[in-house]
Design a protein around this motif. Structure first.
Motif, PDB file in Angstrom:
ATOM      1  N   LEU A 136      -5.697   1.245   2.899  1.00  0.00           N
ATOM      2  CA  LEU A 136      -4.689   2.269   3.155  1.00  0.00           C
ATOM      3  C   LEU A 136      -3.838   1.888   4.368  1.00  0.00           C
ATOM      4  CD1 LEU A 136      -3.649   4.952   2.115  1.00  0.00           C
ATOM      5  CD2 LEU A 136      -5.316   6.097   3.564  1.00  0.00           C
ATOM      6  N   LYS A 137      -4.490   1.368   5.395  1.00  0.00           N
ATOM      7  CA  LYS A 137      -3.758   0.931   6.587  1.00  0.00           C
ATOM      8  C   LYS A 137      -2.786  -0.195   6.223  1.00  0.00           C
ATOM      9  CE  LYS A 137      -4.554  -0.740  11.299  1.00  0.00           C
ATOM     10  NZ  LYS A 137      -5.564  -1.142  12.280  1.00  0.00           N
ATOM     11  N   THR A 138      -3.228  -1.106   5.367  1.00  0.00           N
ATOM     12  CA  THR A 138      -2.377  -2.198   4.914  1.00  0.00           C
ATOM     13  C   THR A 138      -1.171  -1.661   4.157  1.00  0.00           C
ATOM     14  OG1 THR A 138      -4.311  -3.639   4.747  1.00  0.00           O
ATOM     15  CG2 THR A 138      -2.332  -4.330   3.559  1.00  0.00           C
ATOM     16  N   LEU A 139      -1.415  -0.690   3.293  1.00  0.00           N
ATOM     17  CA  LEU A 139      -0.316  -0.085   2.537  1.00  0.00           C
ATOM     18  C   LEU A 139       0.664   0.620   3.463  1.00  0.00           C
ATOM     19  CD1 LEU A 139      -2.247   1.346  -0.539  1.00  0.00           C
ATOM     20  CD2 LEU A 139      -0.682  -0.603  -0.503  1.00  0.00           C
ATOM     21  N   GLU A 140       0.142   1.255   4.494  1.00  0.00           N
ATOM     22  CA  GLU A 140       1.012   1.972   5.433  1.00  0.00           C
ATOM     23  C   GLU A 140       1.878   1.010   6.232  1.00  0.00           C
ATOM     24  OE1 GLU A 140      -1.820   4.314   7.618  1.00  0.00           O
ATOM     25  OE2 GLU A 140      -1.924   5.825   6.041  1.00  0.00           O
ATOM     26  N   LEU A 141       1.434  -0.243   6.361  1.00  0.00           N
ATOM     27  CA  LEU A 141       2.235  -1.243   7.072  1.00  0.00           C
ATOM     28  C   LEU A 141       3.415  -1.723   6.247  1.00  0.00           C
ATOM     29  CD1 LEU A 141      -0.504  -3.428   8.759  1.00  0.00           C
ATOM     30  CD2 LEU A 141       1.107  -1.893   9.881  1.00  0.00           C
ATOM     31  N   GLY A 142       3.487  -1.242   5.003  1.00  0.00           N
ATOM     32  CA  GLY A 142       4.625  -1.596   4.169  1.00  0.00           C
ATOM     33  C   GLY A 142       4.320  -2.660   3.144  1.00  0.00           C
ATOM     34  N   ILE A 157       4.032 -15.383   0.842  1.00  0.00           N
ATOM     35  CA  ILE A 157       2.633 -15.164   0.483  1.00  0.00           C
ATOM     36  C   ILE A 157       1.731 -15.478   1.673  1.00  0.00           C
ATOM     37  CG2 ILE A 157       0.751 -15.946  -1.006  1.00  0.00           C
ATOM     38  CD1 ILE A 157       2.907 -16.407  -3.189  1.00  0.00           C
ATOM     39  N   GLU A 158       2.041 -16.559   2.366  1.00  0.00           N
ATOM     40  CA  GLU A 158       1.234 -16.941   3.516  1.00  0.00           C
ATOM     41  C   GLU A 158       1.321 -15.881   4.620  1.00  0.00           C
ATOM     42  OE1 GLU A 158       0.882 -20.567   6.721  1.00  0.00           O
ATOM     43  OE2 GLU A 158       1.641 -21.010   4.707  1.00  0.00           O
ATOM     44  N   ARG A 159       2.528 -15.380   4.890  1.00  0.00           N
ATOM     45  CA  ARG A 159       2.686 -14.339   5.922  1.00  0.00           C
ATOM     46  C   ARG A 159       1.917 -13.080   5.537  1.00  0.00           C
ATOM     47  NH1 ARG A 159       7.933 -16.447   6.195  1.00  0.00           N
ATOM     48  NH2 ARG A 159       8.707 -14.910   4.728  1.00  0.00           N
ATOM     49  N   LEU A 160       1.981 -12.714   4.269  1.00  0.00           N
ATOM     50  CA  LEU A 160       1.250 -11.546   3.800  1.00  0.00           C
ATOM     51  C   LEU A 160      -0.252 -11.762   3.957  1.00  0.00           C
ATOM     52  CD1 LEU A 160       1.521  -8.782   2.449  1.00  0.00           C
ATOM     53  CD2 LEU A 160       1.484  -9.939   0.248  1.00  0.00           C
ATOM     54  N   GLU A 162      -1.725 -13.715   6.107  1.00  0.00           N
ATOM     55  CA  GLU A 162      -2.040 -13.679   7.537  1.00  0.00           C
ATOM     56  C   GLU A 162      -2.176 -12.249   8.039  1.00  0.00           C
ATOM     57  OE1 GLU A 162      -2.728 -16.178   9.629  1.00  0.00           O
ATOM     58  OE2 GLU A 162      -2.461 -17.705   8.083  1.00  0.00           O
ATOM     59  N   LYS A 163      -1.246 -11.383   7.615  1.00  0.00           N
ATOM     60  CA  LYS A 163      -1.309  -9.964   8.007  1.00  0.00           C
ATOM     61  C   LYS A 163      -2.624  -9.341   7.542  1.00  0.00           C
ATOM     62  CE  LYS A 163       3.243  -7.770   8.156  1.00  0.00           C
ATOM     63  NZ  LYS A 163       4.150  -6.910   7.422  1.00  0.00           N
ATOM     64  N   LEU A 164      -2.940  -9.603   6.277  1.00  0.00           N
ATOM     65  CA  LEU A 164      -4.161  -9.044   5.707  1.00  0.00           C
ATOM     66  C   LEU A 164      -5.382  -9.591   6.430  1.00  0.00           C
ATOM     67  CD1 LEU A 164      -5.439  -7.265   3.572  1.00  0.00           C
ATOM     68  CD2 LEU A 164      -5.367  -9.193   2.003  1.00  0.00           C
ATOM     69  N   PHE A 165      -5.393 -10.892   6.704  1.00  0.00           N
ATOM     70  CA  PHE A 165      -6.521 -11.509   7.399  1.00  0.00           C
ATOM     71  C   PHE A 165      -6.754 -10.835   8.751  1.00  0.00           C
ATOM     72  CE2 PHE A 165      -8.275 -14.482  10.458  1.00  0.00           C
ATOM     73  CZ  PHE A 165      -9.430 -14.874   9.821  1.00  0.00           C
ATOM     74  N   LEU A 166      -5.691 -10.623   9.514  1.00  0.00           N
ATOM     75  CA  LEU A 166      -5.833 -10.008  10.838  1.00  0.00           C
ATOM     76  C   LEU A 166      -6.404  -8.593  10.744  1.00  0.00           C
ATOM     77  CD1 LEU A 166      -2.560 -11.296  12.533  1.00  0.00           C
ATOM     78  CD2 LEU A 166      -4.910 -12.097  12.925  1.00  0.00           C
ATOM     79  N   LEU A 167      -5.957  -7.839   9.739  1.00  0.00           N
ATOM     80  CA  LEU A 167      -6.488  -6.490   9.565  1.00  0.00           C
ATOM     81  C   LEU A 167      -7.965  -6.516   9.178  1.00  0.00           C
ATOM     82  CD1 LEU A 167      -3.520  -4.870   7.636  1.00  0.00           C
ATOM     83  CD2 LEU A 167      -4.275  -4.310   9.947  1.00  0.00           C
ATOM     84  N   VAL A 168      -8.325  -7.413   8.280  1.00  0.00           N
ATOM     85  CA  VAL A 168      -9.718  -7.509   7.845  1.00  0.00           C
ATOM     86  C   VAL A 168     -10.590  -8.014   8.984  1.00  0.00           C
ATOM     87  CG1 VAL A 168     -11.284  -8.694   6.258  1.00  0.00           C
ATOM     88  CG2 VAL A 168      -9.116  -7.797   5.415  1.00  0.00           C
ATOM     89  N   LYS A 169     -10.080  -8.953   9.765  1.00  0.00           N
ATOM     90  CA  LYS A 169     -10.831  -9.524  10.883  1.00  0.00           C
ATOM     91  C   LYS A 169     -11.212  -8.451  11.897  1.00  0.00           C
ATOM     92  CE  LYS A 169     -10.683 -13.319  14.166  1.00  0.00           C
ATOM     93  NZ  LYS A 169      -9.878 -14.386  14.747  1.00  0.00           N
ATOM     94  N   GLU A 170     -10.330  -7.446  12.091  1.00  0.00           N
ATOM     95  CA  GLU A 170     -10.636  -6.335  13.005  1.00  0.00           C
ATOM     96  C   GLU A 170     -11.877  -5.575  12.555  1.00  0.00           C
ATOM     97  OE1 GLU A 170      -7.348  -3.651  13.457  1.00  0.00           O
ATOM     98  OE2 GLU A 170      -5.967  -5.250  13.981  1.00  0.00           O
TER      99      GLU A 170
END
Length: 185
Positions: A136-142, A157-160, A162-170
């Motif tokens: 949900l947080k990922t979806l809220e980021l747009g 795709i790579e940027r997306l 990376e964003k997902l990786f950082l969120l999951v890593k948290e």
């Protein structure tokens, strides 16, 4: 606001189609179908076969065992429940109880993980809730505004990723690589 009215009108039309066949659960079935994309709903509305198939899937999802403590599952039943469709239906039903408004998208996101991880999510409500909140947080980021099938540029795709990786890593640094499918960072 027009989209909400359109969805409401479509919901009423679907309800009218479903009610004669499934009187007692027409509202629930209509709500489940309304999670589908609008073009699919329009097709379902005019194609009896598609409507029947969608209703069959929804009915199967509703008939899933509600008692998670059922440990007497046979090997045959366990293999059947491990099929992708079955996992998706089970996951959809559980994600739907979170009332995020993004059940279909979040279910799709979670199904991108390995089968064993999805099975673990089904058996651990707290982990599932955590993953739903992360999605949900990922979806809220747009990210939800980007149709991944339309991404043609590898950099996008790579940027997306990376964003997902950082969120999951948290949330889960130890398994972030496995969850996202990205190499170590």
């Amino acid at each position: 606001m027009g989209d909400e009215k359109d969805l409401e009108a479509l919901g009423e039309q679907l309800y009218d189609l479903i009610y004669p066949k499934h009187t007692e659960i027409a509202g629930k079935l209509t709500g489940m179908l309304l999670e589908l994309p609008a073009p699919v709903l329009t097709q379902i509305q005019h194609d009896e076969t598609m409507l029947t198939e969608a209703l069959d899937k929804a009915l199967r999802a509703l008939q899933l065992p509600q008692d998670p403590s059922n440990n007497g599952i046979s090997k045959k039943d366990d293999e059947a429940s491990a099929s992708s469709d079955s996992l998706g239906e089970q996951l959809f039903e559980l994600v739907d109880t979170c009332n995020t408004g993004h059940t279909q998208k979040i279910t799709g996101m979670l199904l991108e993980q390995h089968k064993e991880t999805v099975q673990h999510l089904l058996s651990e409500p707290s982990l599932l809730e955590e993953q739903v909140n992360l999605a949900l947080k990922t979806l809220e980021l747009g990210v939800d505004e980007t149709d991944l099938s339309d991404l043609s540029d590898a950099d996008d795709i790579e940027r997306l990723g990376e964003k997902l990786f950082l969120l999951v890593k948290e949330k889960d640094a130890a398994r972030a690589n496995d969850i996202t499918g990205l190499p170590c960072h």
